[in-house]
Design a protein around this motif. Structure first.
Motif, PDB file in Angstrom:
ATOM      1  N   ILE A 165      -3.715  30.398 -20.724  1.00 38.18           N
ATOM      2  CA  ILE A 165      -4.008  30.184 -22.146  1.00 38.18           C
ATOM      3  C   ILE A 165      -4.040  31.508 -22.899  1.00 38.18           C
ATOM      4  O   ILE A 165      -3.630  31.595 -24.060  1.00 38.18           O
ATOM      5  N   ARG A 166      -4.475  32.532 -22.199  1.00 33.17           N
ATOM      6  CA  ARG A 166      -4.560  33.862 -22.834  1.00 33.17           C
ATOM      7  C   ARG A 166      -3.193  34.525 -22.932  1.00 33.17           C
ATOM      8  O   ARG A 166      -3.044  35.536 -23.624  1.00 33.17           O
ATOM      9  N   GLY A 167      -2.184  33.968 -22.225  1.00 39.22           N
ATOM     10  CA  GLY A 167      -0.833  34.514 -22.297  1.00 39.22           C
ATOM     11  C   GLY A 167      -0.579  35.672 -21.369  1.00 39.22           C
ATOM     12  O   GLY A 167       0.246  36.543 -21.682  1.00 39.22           O
ATOM     13  N   ASP A 168      -1.263  35.705 -20.208  1.00 40.49           N
ATOM     14  CA  ASP A 168      -1.110  36.819 -19.283  1.00 40.49           C
ATOM     15  C   ASP A 168       0.080  36.667 -18.338  1.00 40.49           C
ATOM     16  O   ASP A 168       0.416  37.621 -17.635  1.00 40.49           O
ATOM     17  N   TYR A 169       0.687  35.483 -18.297  1.00 45.07           N
ATOM     18  CA  TYR A 169       1.785  35.266 -17.360  1.00 45.07           C
ATOM     19  C   TYR A 169       3.132  35.330 -18.072  1.00 45.07           C
ATOM     20  O   TYR A 169       3.293  34.735 -19.147  1.00 45.07           O
ATOM     21  N   PRO A 170       4.110  36.006 -17.476  1.00 48.00           N
ATOM     22  CA  PRO A 170       5.449  36.096 -18.102  1.00 48.00           C
ATOM     23  C   PRO A 170       6.296  34.870 -17.770  1.00 48.00           C
ATOM     24  O   PRO A 170       7.381  34.977 -17.209  1.00 48.00           O
ATOM     25  N   ILE A 171       5.804  33.690 -18.116  1.00 53.35           N
ATOM     26  CA  ILE A 171       6.499  32.451 -17.783  1.00 53.35           C
ATOM     27  C   ILE A 171       6.544  31.548 -19.006  1.00 53.35           C
ATOM     28  O   ILE A 171       5.751  31.684 -19.942  1.00 53.35           O
ATOM     29  N   ALA A 172       7.480  30.610 -18.958  1.00 53.79           N
ATOM     30  CA  ALA A 172       7.607  29.613 -20.016  1.00 53.79           C
ATOM     31  C   ALA A 172       8.273  28.380 -19.409  1.00 53.79           C
ATOM     32  O   ALA A 172       8.919  28.444 -18.360  1.00 53.79           O
TER      33      ALA A 172
END
Length: 243
Positions: free
Chosen positions: A63-70
């Motif tokens: 949720i915080r956007g720490d992963y480089p995935i989509a």
């Protein structure tokens, strides 16, 4: 007329016949089990109700956007789109975080965690072995949830982990005491559906079969000390390698 008389007579005899004595339920391993008209009390069943799964750190970091995935979609469904090259990722940082998401049951967090683990293990090679100690607690927590889907996925991940690099199976042997005790609870959880078709076997979601396959994989890739350590934790296990 005679038929009616016979039937009435039989009916009266049935009314007068004393009822058969009920079988007494007696405790197991007692002298009373040798008596007639007794039934041994069945052992209590272990509850299989899943434990409450708390919010994992994987969901918080996603949720915080720490992963480089989509999420990406194609003709075959959805898949993970990596925003960076997987080979350039820091496995000490990301792999334990994805393993922590094994406990997730909510979409899309469960999908991202499980598919991300498979992608990382497929491309990790020599980067996985140094991170192995950090993966034990997330695996143990996932196996202890008693959630069928979570347990089945974790067993598949263990099989993938052992076969994803050299020496990983042998390095995992010292951690059997943390991982294998939970498998004693699941090893007999096979679906008995008689003559019907058990589709969970085709989908590899039958937990009893997955436990057996996982133990066989651990023994095969765990070296010469694997079997004796598996046997110590799961006494009913029979070797699939030793003939």
């Amino acid at each position: 007329m005679s038929v009616n008389c016979i039937s009435r007579r039989g009916f009266r005899e049935n009314l007068q016949r004393p009822a058969a004595p009920k079988e007494r339920v007696v405790p197991a391993f007692s002298v009373q089990t040798l008596q007639r008209g007794t039934v041994v009390k069945q052992p209590p069943k272990t509850p299989i109700k899943p434990y409450t799964i708390n919010r994992s750190s994987f969901k918080k970091f996603y949720i915080r956007g720490d992963y480089p995935i989509a999420m990406e979609f194609d003709t075959f469904g959805c898949k993970i789109g990596w925003k960076v090259d997987i080979d350039s990722l820091d496995y000490h940082h990301y792999l334990p975080m994805f393993f922590d998401g094994l406990c997730e049951t909510e979409h899309p967090y469960n999908f991202f965690a499980r598919q991300g683990i498979m992608d990382l293990l497929s491309n990790g090679k020599n980067k996985i072995l140094p991170v192995l100690p950090q993966l034990i607690i997330p695996i143990k927590n996932a196996l202890n949830t008693r959630h069928a889907v979570v347990v089945a996925t974790t067993l598949k991940v263990i099989q993938k982990l052992v076969t994803s690099g050299d020496m990983i199976g042998e390095a995992l042997v010292p951690y059997y005491r943390q991982i294998l005790p939970a498998l004693n609870f699941y090893k007999d959880m096979n679906v008995n559906c008689g003559d019907c078709i058990d589709y969970s076997q085709q989908k590899k979601e039958n937990i009893g079969d997955l436990v057996r396959e996982t133990l066989e994989t651990l023994e095969k890739y765990g070296g010469e000390d694997a079997f004796i350590n598996i046997k110590y934790m799961i006494p009913t296990y029979e070797s699939s390698v030793i003939t």
